[in-house]
Design an enzyme around this catalytic site. Structure first.
Site, PDB file in Angstrom:
ATOM      1  N   ASP A 166     -12.972  -7.678  -7.583  1.00 25.79           N
ATOM      2  CA  ASP A 166     -14.081  -7.341  -7.708  1.00 25.79           C
ATOM      3  C   ASP A 166     -14.512  -8.175  -9.095  1.00 25.79           C
ATOM      4  O   ASP A 166     -15.631  -7.780  -9.248  1.00 25.79           O
ATOM      5  CB  ASP A 166     -14.274  -5.949  -8.386  1.00 25.79           C
ATOM      6  N   ASP A 190     -17.467  -5.938 -12.131  1.00 29.30           N
ATOM      7  CA  ASP A 190     -17.440  -4.964 -11.855  1.00 29.30           C
ATOM      8  C   ASP A 190     -17.220  -4.046 -12.795  1.00 29.30           C
ATOM      9  O   ASP A 190     -18.573  -3.883 -13.250  1.00 29.30           O
ATOM     10  CB  ASP A 190     -16.779  -4.659 -10.656  1.00 29.30           C
ATOM     11  N   ASP A 194     -11.584   0.218 -13.929  1.00 30.40           N
ATOM     12  CA  ASP A 194     -11.797   1.523 -13.482  1.00 30.40           C
ATOM     13  C   ASP A 194     -10.109   1.678 -12.574  1.00 30.40           C
ATOM     14  O   ASP A 194      -8.806   0.959 -12.632  1.00 30.40           O
ATOM     15  CB  ASP A 194     -12.214   0.494 -12.060  1.00 30.40           C
ATOM     16  N   ARG A 246     -22.130   5.591 -16.593  1.00 32.71           N
ATOM     17  CA  ARG A 246     -20.381   5.426 -16.168  1.00 32.71           C
ATOM     18  C   ARG A 246     -19.215   4.827 -17.553  1.00 32.71           C
ATOM     19  O   ARG A 246     -18.238   4.688 -17.338  1.00 32.71           O
ATOM     20  CB  ARG A 246     -20.093   3.824 -14.868  1.00 32.71           C
TER      21      ARG A 246
END
Length: 368
Positions: A166, A190, A194, A246
């Site tokens: 990503d 991205d 993560d 986020r």
């Protein structure tokens, strides 16, 4: 009890400090460069047992190139991280490393950028997949691009086909005992960090996040229930300029968000779905000027009838400029116990504790 274990290690050994227990453990020592591995004793939170390459030799990266991801040259970062033995990886000089493909880490590695100005930028970035005990410290990671549809080596004896990645700065996939500390992360394709697919025992601390949309995703998908075991500590980070949302966005697991400084968000700071437990303690949340973006929290695509039972709490947070945190749940103590990983300091100390978030300009022979 986890808190006692963490505190009993007397993290304030050199305490010259700001009250940040990680920094007070090593930064005040002018001979930090002779005792680099001491850093591995300074962890806090759910990732505190990540030893990285503590029990291995030093590997000095001398070559910034990444010409062949299948047959990396000795002296390159890729050659270092794929080895099967523990290694503490340092850098001979300042360098910008443009990776042709994602950098696939092997277990028991520390990448320690202290003493050099090291950028991983404008190409592939770091993938921590199906491994354990990785420490990433002191790097600038930015402008990461999607890569893939290529062969990449991940150990001395194995290389394989990689589908499209990503373009995360740091992607943690099916891995545990991971500590990401004092990095400067921005502007990737991205996410910045993560963690998905059953990853757990992770601490994300002292990082400076800027100029990015979807900063941090913790949990693969609403349907991926293996992430119910996930435990992540997010501590002493500065969520800074140009961030949108986020910080993090959570699913299923247990998340301790403690003593961070949130100075910029455009949509929201903390989001989630699929019943995560979020324990927010001693943070500073400064809302943007936009009157419609004052809420810290967001339940993503879920009806209130469902999310009202999720355990989300705010304790001792400093809410500034009209910021407000919408709590939920009955406050089941067992749930919050699994989302508690260290004692929170007062939110009045947050600015001092996060002032040096991001990659530090360390010089040998001086306090860092």
């Amino acid at each position: 009890n986890i808190r006692n274990l963490t505190e009993r290690r007397k993290l304030g050994f050199f305490s010259c400090g700001t009250g940040n227990p990680i920094d007070d453990c090593w930064r005040c020592d002018p001979n930090w460069h002779k005792r680099r591995k001491r850093l591995a004793e300074c962890g806090i939170g759910f990732g505190r047992n990540a030893v990285g390459g503590r029990d291995g030799r030093f590997y000095v990266v001398t070559d910034h190139t990444d010409d062949d991801p299948v047959n990396p040259k000795p002296g390159t970062l890729r050659h270092a991280v794929i080895q099967d033995r523990p290694l503490w990886i340092v850098f001979k000089r300042d360098m910008v490393i443009k990776l042709k493909q994602e950098l696939i880490m092997n277990s028991f590695k520390t990448i320690d950028g202290r003493g050099a100005n090291v950028h991983i930028a404008n190409g592939g970035c770091i993938t921590i997949q199906f491994v354990t005990n990785v420490i990433i410290h002191g790097l600038h990671i930015h402008d990461c691009k999607p890569t893939g549809n290529a062969m990449v080596r991940n150990s001395p004896s194995h290389f394989g086909w990689r589908t499209m990645a990503d373009g995360d700065a740091i992607s943690i996939f099916g891995s545990s005992h991971i500590w990401v500390d004092h990095n400067s992360l921005s502007n990737c394709a991205d996410g910045l960090v993560d963690a998905v697919m059953g990853s757990t025992a992770i601490t994300i601390s002292n990082n400076h996040f800027t100029h990015h949309n979807e900063v941090m995703l913790l949990g693969h998908s609403d349907s991926y229930t293996r992430d119910k075991q996930m435990q992540v500590t997010i501590a002493y980070n500065h969520f800074g300029k140009g961030l949108i949302q986020r910080m993090p966005r959570c699913r299923h697991g247990y998340f301790h968000v403690v003593n961070n400084d949130y100075t910029h968000w455009e949509m929201y700071a903390i989001g989630g779905s699929a019943n995560p437990t979020i324990n927010s303690q001693g943070n500073r949340y400064a809302a943007p000027m936009n009157p419609f973006a004052k809420e810290v929290t967001k339940r993503v695509e879920t009806a209130e009838s469902k999310w009202k039972n999720w355990n989300w709490r705010s304790e001792g947070d400093l809410l500034v400029n009209g910021a407000y945190f919408t709590p939920s749940g009955a406050g089941a103590s067992a749930s919050y116990a699994r989302a508690s990983s260290l004692g929170a300091k007062s939110s009045s100390m947050v600015r001092a504790m996060t002032l040096n978030a991001g990659s530090l300009p360390c010089r040998r022979g001086r306090q860092c």
